[in-house]
Design a protein around this motif. Structure first.
Motif, PDB file in Angstrom:
ATOM      1  N   ASP A  22       0.847  -1.195   0.000  1.00  0.00           N
ATOM      2  CA  ASP A  22       0.000   0.000   0.000  1.00  0.00           C
ATOM      3  C   ASP A  22       0.884   1.246   0.000  1.00  0.00           C
ATOM      4  N   THR A  23       0.696   2.096  -0.991  1.00  0.00           N
ATOM      5  CA  THR A  23       1.484   3.329  -1.113  1.00  0.00           C
ATOM      6  C   THR A  23       1.409   4.163   0.160  1.00  0.00           C
ATOM      7  N   ARG A  24       0.208   4.284   0.709  1.00  0.00           N
ATOM      8  CA  ARG A  24       0.032   5.103   1.920  1.00  0.00           C
ATOM      9  C   ARG A  24       0.765   4.491   3.114  1.00  0.00           C
ATOM     10  N   PHE A  25       0.815   3.163   3.180  1.00  0.00           N
ATOM     11  CA  PHE A  25       1.517   2.488   4.268  1.00  0.00           C
ATOM     12  C   PHE A  25       2.998   2.850   4.250  1.00  0.00           C
ATOM     13  N   ILE A  26       3.591   2.875   3.047  1.00  0.00           N
ATOM     14  CA  ILE A  26       5.001   3.248   2.911  1.00  0.00           C
ATOM     15  C   ILE A  26       5.192   4.735   3.223  1.00  0.00           C
ATOM     16  N   PRO A  86      15.665   0.595   6.772  1.00  0.00           N
ATOM     17  CA  PRO A  86      14.737  -0.486   7.132  1.00  0.00           C
ATOM     18  C   PRO A  86      13.295  -0.003   7.330  1.00  0.00           C
ATOM     19  N   LEU A  87      12.378  -0.737   6.688  1.00  0.00           N
ATOM     20  CA  LEU A  87      10.946  -0.493   6.811  1.00  0.00           C
ATOM     21  C   LEU A  87      10.259  -1.799   7.178  1.00  0.00           C
ATOM     22  N   LEU A  88       9.077  -1.693   7.739  1.00  0.00           N
ATOM     23  CA  LEU A  88       8.288  -2.875   8.068  1.00  0.00           C
ATOM     24  C   LEU A  88       7.216  -3.070   7.015  1.00  0.00           C
ATOM     25  N   VAL A  89       6.927  -4.310   6.716  1.00  0.00           N
ATOM     26  CA  VAL A  89       5.878  -4.633   5.761  1.00  0.00           C
ATOM     27  C   VAL A  89       4.901  -5.593   6.433  1.00  0.00           C
ATOM     28  N   ALA A  90       3.668  -5.141   6.567  1.00  0.00           N
ATOM     29  CA  ALA A  90       2.602  -5.963   7.135  1.00  0.00           C
ATOM     30  C   ALA A  90       1.898  -6.704   6.002  1.00  0.00           C
ATOM     31  N   PRO A  91       1.131  -7.740   6.319  1.00  0.00           N
ATOM     32  CA  PRO A  91       0.289  -8.368   5.288  1.00  0.00           C
ATOM     33  C   PRO A  91      -0.636  -7.304   4.679  1.00  0.00           C
ATOM     34  N   ALA A  92      -1.024  -7.479   3.424  1.00  0.00           N
ATOM     35  CA  ALA A  92      -1.772  -6.456   2.679  1.00  0.00           C
ATOM     36  C   ALA A  92      -3.017  -5.965   3.423  1.00  0.00           C
ATOM     37  N   ALA A  93      -3.818  -6.872   3.947  1.00  0.00           N
ATOM     38  CA  ALA A  93      -5.043  -6.463   4.644  1.00  0.00           C
ATOM     39  C   ALA A  93      -4.714  -5.636   5.883  1.00  0.00           C
ATOM     40  N   GLU A  94      -3.645  -5.991   6.565  1.00  0.00           N
ATOM     41  CA  GLU A  94      -3.222  -5.257   7.770  1.00  0.00           C
ATOM     42  C   GLU A  94      -2.701  -3.864   7.397  1.00  0.00           C
ATOM     43  N   GLN A  95      -2.001  -3.754   6.274  1.00  0.00           N
ATOM     44  CA  GLN A  95      -1.550  -2.441   5.814  1.00  0.00           C
ATOM     45  C   GLN A  95      -2.741  -1.509   5.637  1.00  0.00           C
ATOM     46  N   ARG A 153      -5.770  -1.767   6.925  1.00  0.00           N
ATOM     47  CA  ARG A 153      -6.427  -1.498   8.210  1.00  0.00           C
ATOM     48  C   ARG A 153      -5.657  -0.436   8.992  1.00  0.00           C
ATOM     49  N   ILE A 154      -4.341  -0.525   9.030  1.00  0.00           N
ATOM     50  CA  ILE A 154      -3.504   0.430   9.766  1.00  0.00           C
ATOM     51  C   ILE A 154      -3.634   1.830   9.159  1.00  0.00           C
ATOM     52  N   LEU A 191      -5.186   5.099  10.988  1.00  0.00           N
ATOM     53  CA  LEU A 191      -4.326   6.269  11.148  1.00  0.00           C
ATOM     54  C   LEU A 191      -4.973   7.500  10.527  1.00  0.00           C
ATOM     55  N   GLU A 192      -5.478   7.359   9.304  1.00  0.00           N
ATOM     56  CA  GLU A 192      -6.082   8.505   8.628  1.00  0.00           C
ATOM     57  C   GLU A 192      -7.376   8.939   9.307  1.00  0.00           C
ATOM     58  N   GLU A 193      -8.118   8.005   9.898  1.00  0.00           N
ATOM     59  CA  GLU A 193      -9.315   8.356  10.672  1.00  0.00           C
ATOM     60  C   GLU A 193      -8.917   9.190  11.895  1.00  0.00           C
ATOM     61  N   LEU A 194      -7.876   8.754  12.591  1.00  0.00           N
ATOM     62  CA  LEU A 194      -7.419   9.487  13.774  1.00  0.00           C
ATOM     63  C   LEU A 194      -6.880  10.869  13.396  1.00  0.00           C
ATOM     64  N   LEU A 195      -6.149  10.955  12.297  1.00  0.00           N
ATOM     65  CA  LEU A 195      -5.632  12.251  11.851  1.00  0.00           C
ATOM     66  C   LEU A 195      -6.760  13.188  11.441  1.00  0.00           C
ATOM     67  N   SER A 196      -7.802  12.626  10.823  1.00  0.00           N
ATOM     68  CA  SER A 196      -8.973  13.426  10.443  1.00  0.00           C
ATOM     69  C   SER A 196      -9.669  13.959  11.695  1.00  0.00           C
ATOM     70  N   ASP A 197      -9.813  13.097  12.717  1.00  0.00           N
ATOM     71  CA  ASP A 197     -10.402  13.536  13.990  1.00  0.00           C
ATOM     72  C   ASP A 197      -9.553  14.637  14.624  1.00  0.00           C
ATOM     73  N   LEU A 198      -8.249  14.487  14.546  1.00  0.00           N
ATOM     74  CA  LEU A 198      -7.338  15.491  15.098  1.00  0.00           C
ATOM     75  C   LEU A 198      -7.495  16.823  14.360  1.00  0.00           C
ATOM     76  N   ASP A 199      -7.557  16.776  13.026  1.00  0.00           N
ATOM     77  CA  ASP A 199      -7.753  17.989  12.230  1.00  0.00           C
ATOM     78  C   ASP A 199      -9.068  18.672  12.589  1.00  0.00           C
ATOM     79  N   ALA A 200     -10.123  17.869  12.766  1.00  0.00           N
ATOM     80  CA  ALA A 200     -11.425  18.432  13.138  1.00  0.00           C
ATOM     81  C   ALA A 200     -11.347  19.084  14.517  1.00  0.00           C
TER      82      ALA A 200
END
Length: 196
Positions: free
Chosen positions: A115-119, A153-162, A164-165, A169-178
């Protein structure tokens, strides 16, 4: 990619050279109007790297310029690798349309299953570590050493976990922005009440 014992099941430790294709950029001659006049192809430079999602650029190139540059596909990770701003921050973004980049940038196209966003969020979270360990010494302009960044070094989670993470994260950042917007509105009202 190699497994690391302390990581959750299915996670791997890797780096950009193993999970992406890197693309550099350049600047076609400004003296040649056939590269610039009435251009429609975004040409991203460090001055455009103010937002996480790049939807436009200050400068656009013509199709003639593509003979000198690579068109970077939508949803690649863009990183500034040479700029005075690297003395304090590492600009990272994702392009929302195909773009070209200048020579002070590097683009990383993730492989399938990454996932591009995960990286991108991971690079942002490791900003200070990257600036400390990948900066070039002895340059007049702050720079990131390409090989060091590619092997960071970077971490790579399974695709579904990427996914979900990133979504959490983006939900929490959106809440923070609000919350920040609400706080600013409350401060403005408070100032108005004080004036009254």
């Amino acid at each position: 990619m190699s497994e690391v014992a302390v990581l959750p099941l299915g996670w791997l430790t890797s780096n950009l050279i193993e999970i992406t294709t890197a693309i550099g950029g350049g600047t076609p001659s400004k003296a040649d109007p056939t590269y610039w006049t009435n251009g429609t192809i975004p040409w991203v430079s460090p001055k455009d790297m103010k937002l996480f999602l790049i939807t436009s650029s200050e400068d656009q190139l013509t199709h003639s310029a593509l003979s000198r540059l690579t068109l970077i596909p939508k949803y690649s990770v863009l990183v500034v690798v040479r700029s005075g701003i690297l003395s304090r921050t590492l600009p990272v973004a994702i392009n929302d349309m195909p773009v070209t980049i200048n020579q002070d940038m590097r683009a990383f196209m993730p492989e399938n299953g990454i996932d591009t966003r995960f990286i991108a969020w991971q690079l942002i979270s490791k900003e200070q570590e990257i600036l400390l360990s990948c900066s070039k010494d002895g340059t007049t302009v702050a720079s990131i050493e390409g090989q060091a960044l590619s092997r960071f070094p970077l971490l790579v989670a399974p695709a579904a976990e990427q996914t979900r993470i990133v979504e959490k994260l983006e939900e929490l950042l959106s809440d923070l922005d609000a919350g920040v917007a609400e706080l600013k509105a409350a401060q403005k009202k408070l100032a108005q009440y004080r004036q009254s």
